[in-house]
Write a protein that holds these residues in place. Structure first.
Motif, PDB file in Angstrom:
ATOM      1  N   ASP A  90      -7.663  -1.147   0.212  1.00 34.37           N
ATOM      2  CA  ASP A  90      -8.466   0.049  -0.035  1.00 34.37           C
ATOM      3  C   ASP A  90      -8.142   1.088   1.037  1.00 34.37           C
ATOM      4  O   ASP A  90      -8.460   0.891   2.220  1.00 34.37           O
ATOM      5  CB  ASP A  90      -9.950  -0.318  -0.006  1.00 34.37           C
ATOM      6  CG  ASP A  90     -10.866   0.863  -0.312  1.00 34.37           C
ATOM      7  OD1 ASP A  90     -10.362   1.962  -0.585  1.00 34.37           O
ATOM      8  OD2 ASP A  90     -12.102   0.657  -0.289  1.00 34.37           O
ATOM      9  N   ILE A  91      -7.487   2.190   0.637  1.00 31.49           N
ATOM     10  CA  ILE A  91      -7.143   3.272   1.561  1.00 31.49           C
ATOM     11  C   ILE A  91      -7.543   4.590   0.914  1.00 31.49           C
ATOM     12  O   ILE A  91      -7.281   4.819  -0.269  1.00 31.49           O
ATOM     13  CB  ILE A  91      -5.628   3.287   1.868  1.00 31.49           C
ATOM     14  CG1 ILE A  91      -5.197   1.966   2.497  1.00 31.49           C
ATOM     15  CG2 ILE A  91      -5.275   4.450   2.803  1.00 31.49           C
ATOM     16  CD1 ILE A  91      -3.700   1.849   2.699  1.00 31.49           C
ATOM     17  N   ASN A  92      -8.142   5.466   1.700  1.00 33.78           N
ATOM     18  CA  ASN A  92      -8.534   6.777   1.199  1.00 33.78           C
ATOM     19  C   ASN A  92      -7.916   7.864   2.079  1.00 33.78           C
ATOM     20  O   ASN A  92      -8.605   8.592   2.788  1.00 33.78           O
ATOM     21  CB  ASN A  92     -10.062   6.916   1.178  1.00 33.78           C
ATOM     22  CG  ASN A  92     -10.512   8.240   0.571  1.00 33.78           C
ATOM     23  OD1 ASN A  92      -9.832   8.815  -0.278  1.00 33.78           O
ATOM     24  ND2 ASN A  92     -11.654   8.737   1.017  1.00 33.78           N
TER      25      ASN A  92
ATOM     26  N   PRO B 120      -8.728   6.377  -5.331  1.00 35.59           N
ATOM     27  CA  PRO B 120      -9.197   6.560  -3.949  1.00 35.59           C
ATOM     28  C   PRO B 120     -10.328   7.577  -3.836  1.00 35.59           C
ATOM     29  O   PRO B 120     -10.293   8.650  -4.445  1.00 35.59           O
ATOM     30  CB  PRO B 120      -7.935   7.050  -3.222  1.00 35.59           C
ATOM     31  CG  PRO B 120      -6.810   6.463  -4.000  1.00 35.59           C
ATOM     32  CD  PRO B 120      -7.269   6.491  -5.431  1.00 35.59           C
TER      33      PRO B 120
ATOM     34  N   ALA C 281      -7.785   1.502   6.865  1.00 33.53           N
ATOM     35  CA  ALA C 281      -7.629   0.719   5.634  1.00 33.53           C
ATOM     36  C   ALA C 281      -8.553  -0.499   5.666  1.00 33.53           C
ATOM     37  O   ALA C 281      -8.875  -1.025   6.735  1.00 33.53           O
ATOM     38  CB  ALA C 281      -6.182   0.271   5.478  1.00 33.53           C
TER      39      ALA C 281
ATOM     40  N   ARG D  94     -15.473   3.812  -3.807  1.00 32.78           N
ATOM     41  CA  ARG D  94     -14.797   3.468  -5.054  1.00 32.78           C
ATOM     42  C   ARG D  94     -15.595   2.380  -5.756  1.00 32.78           C
ATOM     43  O   ARG D  94     -16.417   1.686  -5.143  1.00 32.78           O
ATOM     44  CB  ARG D  94     -13.377   2.973  -4.773  1.00 32.78           C
ATOM     45  CG  ARG D  94     -12.587   3.908  -3.915  1.00 32.78           C
ATOM     46  CD  ARG D  94     -11.308   3.313  -3.381  1.00 32.78           C
ATOM     47  NE  ARG D  94     -10.252   3.203  -4.378  1.00 32.78           N
ATOM     48  CZ  ARG D  94      -8.996   2.900  -4.076  1.00 32.78           C
ATOM     49  NH1 ARG D  94      -8.643   2.661  -2.813  1.00 32.78           N
ATOM     50  NH2 ARG D  94      -8.082   2.833  -5.021  1.00 32.78           N
TER      51      ARG D  94
ATOM     52  N   GLU E 202      -4.851   4.188 -12.726  1.00 36.65           N
ATOM     53  CA  GLU E 202      -5.659   5.327 -12.306  1.00 36.65           C
ATOM     54  C   GLU E 202      -5.639   6.485 -13.294  1.00 36.65           C
ATOM     55  O   GLU E 202      -6.649   7.164 -13.493  1.00 36.65           O
ATOM     56  CB  GLU E 202      -5.197   5.811 -10.929  1.00 36.65           C
ATOM     57  CG  GLU E 202      -5.471   4.806  -9.828  1.00 36.65           C
ATOM     58  CD  GLU E 202      -5.091   5.330  -8.453  1.00 36.65           C
ATOM     59  OE1 GLU E 202      -4.643   6.505  -8.369  1.00 36.65           O
ATOM     60  OE2 GLU E 202      -5.229   4.588  -7.467  1.00 36.65           O
TER      61      GLU E 202
ATOM     62  N   ASP F 217       0.832  -1.196   0.000  1.00 38.35           N
ATOM     63  CA  ASP F 217       0.000   0.000   0.000  1.00 38.35           C
ATOM     64  C   ASP F 217       0.870   1.250   0.000  1.00 38.35           C
ATOM     65  O   ASP F 217       2.104   1.174   0.061  1.00 38.35           O
ATOM     66  CB  ASP F 217      -0.983  -0.009   1.179  1.00 38.35           C
ATOM     67  CG  ASP F 217      -0.285   0.056   2.539  1.00 38.35           C
ATOM     68  OD1 ASP F 217       0.872   0.504   2.613  1.00 38.35           O
ATOM     69  OD2 ASP F 217      -0.923  -0.328   3.539  1.00 38.35           O
TER      70      ASP F 217
END
Length: 440
Positions: A217-219, A285, A225, A289, A343, A154
């Motif tokens: 999945d990290i925002n 992110p 996370a 999503r 992305e 990550d």
């Protein structure tokens, strides 16, 4: 200057590498060998002692047992009291996952046979040889990992994986440890979390065999996370919250395999598989999503909002099952292991085992065969692309000829395992995956 020179050397090596279409071969192996604390394992190591401890079957001996030798001959004639290295069976070492993180290339070998010294390994990317030895990660003394299929790093400097905990010997499987999510700090190379899945996450004894990938999945908040773990064997999805140290299991018909796509011809072998949900890739992110996903035995793609996945109680809502979307069909023989979302372009790349290929689709277009481009296809050098991931603007792929290993026999005198890289923009140039604005 000390930082720049290794990077330049690495780029120069790639530039002169062997080409496969627009991909460059980074490494290739006939058979896997290891560098364990400076001692190079080149040949099988056995002992005549047939009464083994359980962990003897799982782990290679450490440096003290190896005795500092630089190479090993077959040791089947050694006496039981000889304490040198044991249980390296070269033929059984088949790499499955590959991930580039900085100047290290992580390579995983799930323990599906005896004789695998380390399930998680790395190669320094500055190394020049075509077939470098693997080094156990973080070191050979760390015996906490039993069997890992794939890793994912990550943006917070952590390496995530699922340890199935299963010694997956045909006819004699052994659940050594509970299946778990494991995280390492890449700065310190120390394990910072082992989270054992709850009983409700693992509905059957054979479920751990299907925990073969993980998506992070990290925002913006490293502590908030989530991890998404597909279960290809018993057709579910395990969601893990790092912040809450909690997990829950989701089910849906879209997680199942499509029997129409179950016939495969790979590496000269004909067979039928029934693997379900296999790979998840995410759009950029955001609080919510889009998660694109597919079963291995399917040519279709589906999607769902991550806000639904992160909601522990969503599956009890009457609208839960209607919240999943059918995206489209990639076309005949497009069964895929892993896929990754780039992305900047919105292009998704697929590792197609059904046609020994890597393909792409621009997610801004309707998903149908006409909008999918086959970027490279080779029945030998891209046979069974077992892993694919995107780092920056690069696509990295592992191909490992797995069906021949499982149903026939690999030829140890020819190259069987390959790692490739390619630039995203080079790959999609002049294909249906390119949009007009990409190169402006």
């Amino acid at each position: 200057m000390k930082i720049i020179i290794p990077f330049i050397l690495m780029i120069n090596y790639y530039c002169v590498g062997i080409k496969l279409g627009k991909f460059t071969e980074v490494y290739a192996w006939k058979q896997i060998t290891y560098d364990i604390n400076g001692a190079v394992l080149l040949q099988d190591r056995f002992s005549e002692n047939r009464r083994k401890r359980e962990d003897d079957f799982v782990f290679a001996d450490d440096r003290a047992d190896i005795g500092g030798e630089q190479s090993f001959d077959n040791s089947s004639t050694l006496s039981p009291s000889d304490g040198r290295g044991r249980y390296f069976i070269k033929y059984n070492n088949v790499p499955m996952g590959v991930e580039r993180v900085g100047d290290r290339l992580f390579v995983t070998l799930p323990r599906r046979r005896y004789g695998i010294p380390a399930t998680l390994n790395y190669v320094n990317l500055q190394e020049r040889g075509r077939s470098p030895e693997l080094r156990p990660y973080p070191n050979v003394e760390d015996r906490s990992l039993i069997s890992v299929y794939r890793t994912r790093a990550d943006e917070c400097g952590r390496l995530w994986m699922v340890d199935t905990g299963l010694l997956e010997i045909p006819g004699d499987p052994q659940q050594i440890r509970p299946p778990a999510i494991v995280i390492y700090n890449l700065s310190t190379d120390r394990q910072i979390l082992r989270y054992d899945f709850k009983t409700s996450d693992i509905p059957a004894a054979n479920t751990p065999t299907g925990l073969a990938s993980i998506t992070i999945d990290i925002n913006g908040d490293c502590e908030d996370a989530f991890a998404y773990v597909p279960d290809l064997t018993t057709f579910g999805l395990i969601v893990f919250s790092l912040k809450d140290r909690d997990s829950w299991r989701l089910t849906h018909n879209y997680f199942h395999f499509n029997p129409i796509a179950g016939n495969l011809q790979v590496s000269g072998q004909f067979f039928q598989w029934s693997d379900g949900l296999f790979s998840i890739t995410l759009t950029p992110p955001a609080r919510c999503r889009t998660a694109y996903f597919h079963p291995l035995i399917s040519t279709e793609e589906f999607s769902v909002s991550t806000c639904l996945l992160k909601n522990k109680t969503a599956s009890s809502d009457r609208y839960y099952f209607d919240s999943y979307n059918y995206v489209g069909d990639r076309g005949r023989s497009s069964q895929s292991t892993m896929h990754g979302y780039h992305e900047k372009t919105g292009v998704i790349f697929f590792a197609d085992i059904g046609r020994d290929a890597v393909s792409c689709w621009n997610s801004g277009n309707v998903l149908n065969p006409a909008n999918v481009a086959v970027l490279v296809r080779d029945g030998k050098r891209m046979s069974y692309p077992s892993d694919l991931h995107i780092t920056g603007d690069e696509v990295w792929v592992m191909a490992n000829t797995l069906p021949r290993f499982g149903y026939s026999r690999l030829d140890p005198n020819e190259y069987n395992f390959y790692v490739y890289r390619a630039n995203v923009y080079d790959l999609i140039s002049d294909t249906v995956c390119q949009s007009k604005s990409m190169f402006d």
